[in-house]
Design a protein around this motif. Structure first.
Motif, mmCIF file in Angstrom:
data_model
loop_
_atom_site.group_PDB
_atom_site.id
_atom_site.type_symbol
_atom_site.label_atom_id
_atom_site.label_comp_id
_atom_site.label_asym_id
_atom_site.label_seq_id
_atom_site.Cartn_x
_atom_site.Cartn_y
_atom_site.Cartn_z
ATOM 1 N N ARG A 109 7.047 5.410 -12.285
ATOM 2 C CA ARG A 109 5.597 5.456 -12.418
ATOM 3 C C ARG A 109 4.971 6.195 -11.256
ATOM 4 O O ARG A 109 5.608 6.469 -10.261
ATOM 5 C CB ARG A 109 5.026 4.043 -12.506
ATOM 6 N N TYR A 110 3.708 6.472 -11.406
ATOM 7 C CA TYR A 110 2.942 7.090 -10.336
ATOM 8 C C TYR A 110 2.213 6.008 -9.563
ATOM 9 O O TYR A 110 1.769 5.018 -10.130
ATOM 10 C CB TYR A 110 1.910 8.062 -10.916
ATOM 11 N N TYR A 111 2.095 6.197 -8.256
ATOM 12 C CA TYR A 111 1.389 5.256 -7.408
ATOM 13 C C TYR A 111 0.169 5.914 -6.782
ATOM 14 O O TYR A 111 0.185 7.095 -6.468
ATOM 15 C CB TYR A 111 2.302 4.732 -6.300
ATOM 16 N N ASP A 112 -0.856 5.107 -6.568
ATOM 17 C CA ASP A 112 -2.071 5.569 -5.915
ATOM 18 C C ASP A 112 -1.785 5.707 -4.424
ATOM 19 O O ASP A 112 -1.446 4.737 -3.761
ATOM 20 C CB ASP A 112 -3.180 4.536 -6.165
ATOM 21 N N GLY A 113 -1.931 6.909 -3.898
ATOM 22 C CA GLY A 113 -1.659 7.175 -2.484
ATOM 23 C C GLY A 113 -2.830 6.889 -1.581
ATOM 24 O O GLY A 113 -2.799 7.207 -0.401
ATOM 25 N N CYS A 166 0.852 -1.187 0.000
ATOM 26 C CA CYS A 166 0.000 0.000 0.000
ATOM 27 C C CYS A 166 0.885 1.233 0.000
ATOM 28 O O CYS A 166 1.943 1.256 0.613
ATOM 29 C CB CYS A 166 -0.903 0.013 1.233
ATOM 30 N N TYR A 167 0.438 2.237 -0.686
ATOM 31 C CA TYR A 167 1.166 3.488 -0.843
ATOM 32 C C TYR A 167 0.466 4.553 -0.015
ATOM 33 O O TYR A 167 -0.738 4.755 -0.157
ATOM 34 C CB TYR A 167 1.173 3.906 -2.308
ATOM 35 N N PHE A 168 1.217 5.213 0.834
ATOM 36 C CA PHE A 168 0.657 6.293 1.638
ATOM 37 C C PHE A 168 1.490 7.540 1.449
ATOM 38 O O PHE A 168 2.714 7.488 1.461
ATOM 39 C CB PHE A 168 0.620 5.905 3.126
ATOM 40 N N LYS A 169 0.804 8.652 1.270
ATOM 41 C CA LYS A 169 1.451 9.948 1.079
ATOM 42 C C LYS A 169 1.690 10.613 2.417
ATOM 43 O O LYS A 169 0.922 10.441 3.350
ATOM 44 C CB LYS A 169 0.586 10.836 0.200
ATOM 45 N N ASP A 170 2.745 11.374 2.499
ATOM 46 C CA ASP A 170 3.067 12.142 3.698
ATOM 47 C C ASP A 170 1.823 12.891 4.176
ATOM 48 O O ASP A 170 1.086 13.478 3.372
ATOM 49 C CB ASP A 170 4.187 13.129 3.383
ATOM 50 N N VAL A 171 1.581 12.874 5.468
ATOM 51 C CA VAL A 171 0.363 13.443 6.034
ATOM 52 C C VAL A 171 0.229 14.941 5.750
ATOM 53 O O VAL A 171 -0.880 15.456 5.623
ATOM 54 C CB VAL A 171 0.267 13.151 7.556
ATOM 55 N N VAL A 172 1.335 15.653 5.621
ATOM 56 C CA VAL A 172 1.273 17.095 5.377
ATOM 57 C C VAL A 172 1.430 17.420 3.891
ATOM 58 O O VAL A 172 0.716 18.246 3.352
ATOM 59 C CB VAL A 172 2.322 17.843 6.221
#
Length: 185
Positions: free
Chosen positions: A128-132, A108-114
């Protein structure tokens, strides 16, 4: 029509960080990031079709360090997972254990909270780009005397016909913080 049932995974025994501010208390949160309890609805964190039930008191999120979290017994079709990283965006493996002993790794891909407002991010190699994840909740907090905005995201992991999940091993990345898990039937 069948009514969807949600079973909240009890994270309280595994929570090792306090990040939900309740009332006028002062907390450090996670690297200065915290969620005001006013964002909870009936004690739940909800948005975008997701629902999570954080612990009502004490530590309320899990800094990932490879812990195994058992699931309550139920006929789940999917797992909803809410988490946020600090100091970067991460693609991390969640290892789901099934009753028959099989293990499936879901990255799973998670983006920085800020730094998080685009749902996609580019890998360091530009490959490539990943779904966050799906936006769960946009929230405001005070950090270093400034008002900041954060974004929480969630992922839904589906199970196959006949698969009965019994738990998940979290990634070994202490910069990733799990704030909720819910099983859906």
């Amino acid at each position: 029509m069948d009514q969807e049932m949600l079973t909240y995974v009890d994270l309280a025994p595994y929570c090792n960080v306090r990040w939900i501010k309740r009332g006028k208390e002062k907390i450090g949160g996670v690297e200065g990031v915290y969620l005001d309890g006013a964002y909870l609805r009936g004690g739940k964190l909800e948005g975008a079709g997701f629902s999570f039930l954080p612990p009502a008191e004490g530590s309320d999120c899990v800094s990932c360090a490879g812990q195994f979290i058992p699931f309550p017994r139920c006929a789940a079709r999917y797992l909803d997972l809410a988490a946020f990283p600090v100091y970067g965006s991460f693609r991390e493996p969640f290892r789901i254990l099934f009753a028959d002993g099989a293990v499936r790794e879901e990255k799973c891909y998670f983006k920085d909270v800020v730094h998080c407002f685009s749902p996609l991010y580019l890998t360091a190699d530009g490959a490539r780009y990943y779904d966050g994840g799906m936006p769960l909740l946009s929230f405001h907090f005070q950090q270093d005397g400034a008002c900041r905005t954060g974004m929480l995201r969630a992922h839904r992991i589906f199970f196959g016909e006949g698969e009965r999940p019994v738990g998940v091993t979290l990634p070994a990345n202490e910069l990733l913080h799990v704030i909720g898990m819910t099983l859906g039937t």
